[in-house]
Design a protein around this motif. Sequence first.
Motif, PDB file in Angstrom:
ATOM      1  N   HIS A  95       0.724  -1.239  -0.004  1.00  0.00           N
ATOM      2  CA  HIS A  95       0.181  -0.012   0.107  1.00  0.00           C
ATOM      3  C   HIS A  95       0.785   1.189   0.079  1.00  0.00           C
ATOM      4  CE1 HIS A  95      -4.121  -1.470   0.020  1.00  0.00           C
ATOM      5  NE2 HIS A  95      -3.729  -2.417   0.720  1.00  0.00           N
ATOM      6  N   ARG A  96       2.016   1.478   0.635  1.00  0.00           N
ATOM      7  CA  ARG A  96       2.980   2.506   0.598  1.00  0.00           C
ATOM      8  C   ARG A  96       3.536   2.573  -0.904  1.00  0.00           C
ATOM      9  NH1 ARG A  96       4.091   7.101   1.363  1.00  0.00           N
ATOM     10  NH2 ARG A  96       6.198   7.544   1.837  1.00  0.00           N
ATOM     11  N   LEU A  97       3.616   1.336  -1.585  1.00  0.00           N
ATOM     12  CA  LEU A  97       4.150   1.444  -2.843  1.00  0.00           C
ATOM     13  C   LEU A  97       2.850   2.191  -3.763  1.00  0.00           C
ATOM     14  CD1 LEU A  97       5.972  -1.797  -3.732  1.00  0.00           C
ATOM     15  CD2 LEU A  97       6.885   0.592  -3.722  1.00  0.00           C
ATOM     16  N   LEU A  98       1.626   1.773  -3.467  1.00  0.00           N
ATOM     17  CA  LEU A  98       0.414   2.348  -4.263  1.00  0.00           C
ATOM     18  C   LEU A  98       0.397   3.931  -4.318  1.00  0.00           C
ATOM     19  CD1 LEU A  98      -2.421  -0.345  -3.110  1.00  0.00           C
ATOM     20  CD2 LEU A  98      -1.564   0.388  -5.573  1.00  0.00           C
ATOM     21  N   GLU A  99       0.573   4.285  -2.790  1.00  0.00           N
ATOM     22  CA  GLU A  99       0.802   5.573  -2.546  1.00  0.00           C
ATOM     23  C   GLU A  99       1.780   6.404  -3.316  1.00  0.00           C
ATOM     24  OE1 GLU A  99       1.222   6.406   1.527  1.00  0.00           O
ATOM     25  OE2 GLU A  99      -1.035   5.645   1.931  1.00  0.00           O
ATOM     26  N   THR A 100       2.809   5.885  -3.601  1.00  0.00           N
ATOM     27  CA  THR A 100       4.003   6.530  -4.162  1.00  0.00           C
ATOM     28  C   THR A 100       4.078   6.254  -5.746  1.00  0.00           C
ATOM     29  OG1 THR A 100       5.600   4.863  -3.609  1.00  0.00           O
ATOM     30  CG2 THR A 100       5.636   6.708  -2.113  1.00  0.00           C
ATOM     31  N   TRP A 101       3.878   5.142  -6.126  1.00  0.00           N
ATOM     32  CA  TRP A 101       4.070   4.707  -7.523  1.00  0.00           C
ATOM     33  C   TRP A 101       2.818   4.676  -8.414  1.00  0.00           C
ATOM     34  CZ3 TRP A 101       7.572  -0.240  -7.728  1.00  0.00           C
ATOM     35  CH2 TRP A 101       8.742  -0.018  -7.301  1.00  0.00           C
ATOM     36  N   GLY A 102       1.545   4.703  -7.665  1.00  0.00           N
ATOM     37  CA  GLY A 102       0.318   4.243  -8.366  1.00  0.00           C
ATOM     38  C   GLY A 102       0.173   2.851  -8.796  1.00  0.00           C
ATOM     39  N   ALA A 103      -1.297   2.261  -9.009  1.00  0.00           N
ATOM     40  CA  ALA A 103      -1.497   0.969  -8.759  1.00  0.00           C
ATOM     41  C   ALA A 103      -0.590   0.170 -10.040  1.00  0.00           C
ATOM     42  CB  ALA A 103      -2.924   0.911  -9.261  1.00  0.00           C
ATOM     43  N   LEU A 104      -0.710   0.751 -11.076  1.00  0.00           N
ATOM     44  CA  LEU A 104      -0.102  -0.112 -12.182  1.00  0.00           C
ATOM     45  C   LEU A 104       1.293  -0.365 -11.965  1.00  0.00           C
ATOM     46  CD1 LEU A 104      -0.439  -1.472 -14.956  1.00  0.00           C
ATOM     47  CD2 LEU A 104       0.291   0.556 -15.966  1.00  0.00           C
ATOM     48  N   LYS A 105       2.178   0.296 -11.618  1.00  0.00           N
ATOM     49  CA  LYS A 105       3.376   0.385 -11.566  1.00  0.00           C
ATOM     50  C   LYS A 105       3.746  -0.434 -10.341  1.00  0.00           C
ATOM     51  CE  LYS A 105       7.619   3.010 -11.493  1.00  0.00           C
ATOM     52  NZ  LYS A 105       8.491   4.591 -11.557  1.00  0.00           N
ATOM     53  N   ALA A 106       2.853  -0.227  -9.071  1.00  0.00           N
ATOM     54  CA  ALA A 106       3.167  -1.101  -7.833  1.00  0.00           C
ATOM     55  C   ALA A 106       2.590  -2.327  -8.160  1.00  0.00           C
ATOM     56  CB  ALA A 106       2.275  -0.625  -6.766  1.00  0.00           C
ATOM     57  N   GLY A 107       1.819  -2.638  -8.997  1.00  0.00           N
ATOM     58  CA  GLY A 107       1.185  -3.854  -9.382  1.00  0.00           C
ATOM     59  C   GLY A 107       2.341  -5.047  -9.785  1.00  0.00           C
ATOM     60  N   THR A 108       3.186  -4.276 -10.766  1.00  0.00           N
ATOM     61  CA  THR A 108       4.108  -4.984 -11.271  1.00  0.00           C
ATOM     62  C   THR A 108       4.859  -5.701 -10.125  1.00  0.00           C
ATOM     63  OG1 THR A 108       5.832  -3.404 -11.342  1.00  0.00           O
ATOM     64  CG2 THR A 108       4.464  -3.763 -13.267  1.00  0.00           C
ATOM     65  N   THR A 109       5.037  -5.328  -8.825  1.00  0.00           N
ATOM     66  CA  THR A 109       6.033  -5.991  -7.990  1.00  0.00           C
ATOM     67  C   THR A 109       5.299  -7.541  -7.763  1.00  0.00           C
ATOM     68  OG1 THR A 109       4.758  -5.085  -6.050  1.00  0.00           O
ATOM     69  CG2 THR A 109       6.703  -3.952  -7.003  1.00  0.00           C
ATOM     70  N   SER A 110       3.956  -7.765  -7.924  1.00  0.00           N
ATOM     71  CA  SER A 110       3.309  -9.119  -7.610  1.00  0.00           C
ATOM     72  C   SER A 110       4.070 -10.001  -8.786  1.00  0.00           C
ATOM     73  CB  SER A 110       2.080  -9.011  -7.779  1.00  0.00           C
ATOM     74  OG  SER A 110       1.417  -8.133  -6.853  1.00  0.00           O
ATOM     75  N   TYR A 111       4.463  -9.402  -9.867  1.00  0.00           N
ATOM     76  CA  TYR A 111       4.551 -10.274 -11.046  1.00  0.00           C
ATOM     77  C   TYR A 111       6.155 -10.948 -10.695  1.00  0.00           C
ATOM     78  CZ  TYR A 111       0.777  -8.198 -13.390  1.00  0.00           C
ATOM     79  OH  TYR A 111      -0.481  -7.665 -13.719  1.00  0.00           O
ATOM     80  N   THR A 112       6.776 -10.488  -9.941  1.00  0.00           N
ATOM     81  CA  THR A 112       8.096 -10.981  -9.600  1.00  0.00           C
ATOM     82  C   THR A 112       7.974 -12.191  -8.731  1.00  0.00           C
ATOM     83  OG1 THR A 112       8.475  -9.321  -7.669  1.00  0.00           O
ATOM     84  CG2 THR A 112       9.249  -8.723  -9.891  1.00  0.00           C
ATOM     85  N   ALA A 137      11.264 -16.660 -16.006  1.00  0.00           N
ATOM     86  CA  ALA A 137      11.810 -15.610 -15.392  1.00  0.00           C
ATOM     87  C   ALA A 137      12.455 -14.371 -16.081  1.00  0.00           C
ATOM     88  CB  ALA A 137      12.886 -16.251 -14.339  1.00  0.00           C
ATOM     89  N   LEU A 138      13.008 -14.751 -16.932  1.00  0.00           N
ATOM     90  CA  LEU A 138      13.699 -13.627 -17.851  1.00  0.00           C
ATOM     91  C   LEU A 138      12.520 -12.756 -18.640  1.00  0.00           C
ATOM     92  CD1 LEU A 138      16.849 -15.118 -19.681  1.00  0.00           C
ATOM     93  CD2 LEU A 138      16.679 -13.208 -17.806  1.00  0.00           C
ATOM     94  N   ALA A 139      11.565 -13.404 -19.025  1.00  0.00           N
ATOM     95  CA  ALA A 139      10.079 -12.757 -19.434  1.00  0.00           C
ATOM     96  C   ALA A 139       9.513 -11.945 -18.431  1.00  0.00           C
ATOM     97  CB  ALA A 139       9.236 -13.788 -20.143  1.00  0.00           C
ATOM     98  N   ILE A 140       9.428 -12.331 -17.194  1.00  0.00           N
ATOM     99  CA  ILE A 140       8.917 -11.440 -16.454  1.00  0.00           C
ATOM    100  C   ILE A 140       9.624 -10.408 -15.793  1.00  0.00           C
ATOM    101  CG2 ILE A 140       8.363 -11.574 -13.776  1.00  0.00           C
ATOM    102  CD1 ILE A 140       7.346 -14.821 -14.263  1.00  0.00           C
ATOM    103  N   LEU A 141      10.823 -10.585 -15.570  1.00  0.00           N
ATOM    104  CA  LEU A 141      11.788  -9.418 -15.397  1.00  0.00           C
ATOM    105  C   LEU A 141      11.780  -8.267 -16.338  1.00  0.00           C
ATOM    106  CD1 LEU A 141      14.409 -11.347 -13.368  1.00  0.00           C
ATOM    107  CD2 LEU A 141      12.655 -10.079 -12.308  1.00  0.00           C
ATOM    108  N   SER A 142      11.829  -8.938 -17.726  1.00  0.00           N
ATOM    109  CA  SER A 142      11.837  -8.147 -18.780  1.00  0.00           C
ATOM    110  C   SER A 142      10.474  -7.144 -18.945  1.00  0.00           C
ATOM    111  CB  SER A 142      11.884  -8.744 -20.044  1.00  0.00           C
ATOM    112  OG  SER A 142      12.947  -9.213 -20.361  1.00  0.00           O
ATOM    113  N   GLY A 143       9.326  -7.865 -18.703  1.00  0.00           N
ATOM    114  CA  GLY A 143       8.162  -7.059 -18.650  1.00  0.00           C
ATOM    115  C   GLY A 143       8.083  -6.088 -17.411  1.00  0.00           C
ATOM    116  N   VAL A 144       8.342  -6.298 -16.208  1.00  0.00           N
ATOM    117  CA  VAL A 144       8.461  -5.556 -15.282  1.00  0.00           C
ATOM    118  C   VAL A 144       9.361  -4.408 -15.597  1.00  0.00           C
ATOM    119  CG1 VAL A 144       9.300  -5.507 -12.927  1.00  0.00           C
ATOM    120  CG2 VAL A 144       8.021  -7.252 -13.508  1.00  0.00           C
TER     121      VAL A 144
END
Length: 163
Positions: A95-112, A137-144
């Motif tokens: 939720h701290r990331l949501l406040e600072t980065w926004g939903a889309l950018k913070a959501g990418t942390t879940s993909y890792t 793993a490379l595809a995920i990290l590249s997308g993030v």
Amino acid sequence: GHETQLFGLLAIFLMAMSYAVGMVAIRLILSKENGINHYGSVFHQTGSSFILLCFVTLLFEGIPQEKHFHFSSEAMISLIYLGLFTNALAWLMFHRLLETWGALKAGTTSYTLPVAALFWDYIFFKHLPSAIECIGALAILSGVFLIQFSFSKKAEVAISSRN
């Protein structure tokens, strides 16, 4: 066999869809206009998840029998650790990331998470990832990376155009 793989792929697809719906819902519900406290919402999310999990467990497993309850100090410490650190603390950080980065950018942390699972699987169990797992793993990290980098560049362009 192939049925198991199909169910696994379906589960991954449903998980991705759930993350997408969750990110949109969080973005709408926790917007600044609603005045909802991000940190207070963690309690409601985890509480409602707990209640849902209890209902689903009772539906599929039935009422537990007394012989299945084994309370030990290790079990209670594990339960407290998992509840506080892997759930509550992780949600507060998210939720701290949501406040600072926004939903889309913070959501990418879940993909890792799958990449982290591969890493910890190697650290604890010395299981080397297969070639297809490394490619994934490379595809995920590249997308993030692309999402994070593209938003950073857009922000820089927007800031420089205002000045």
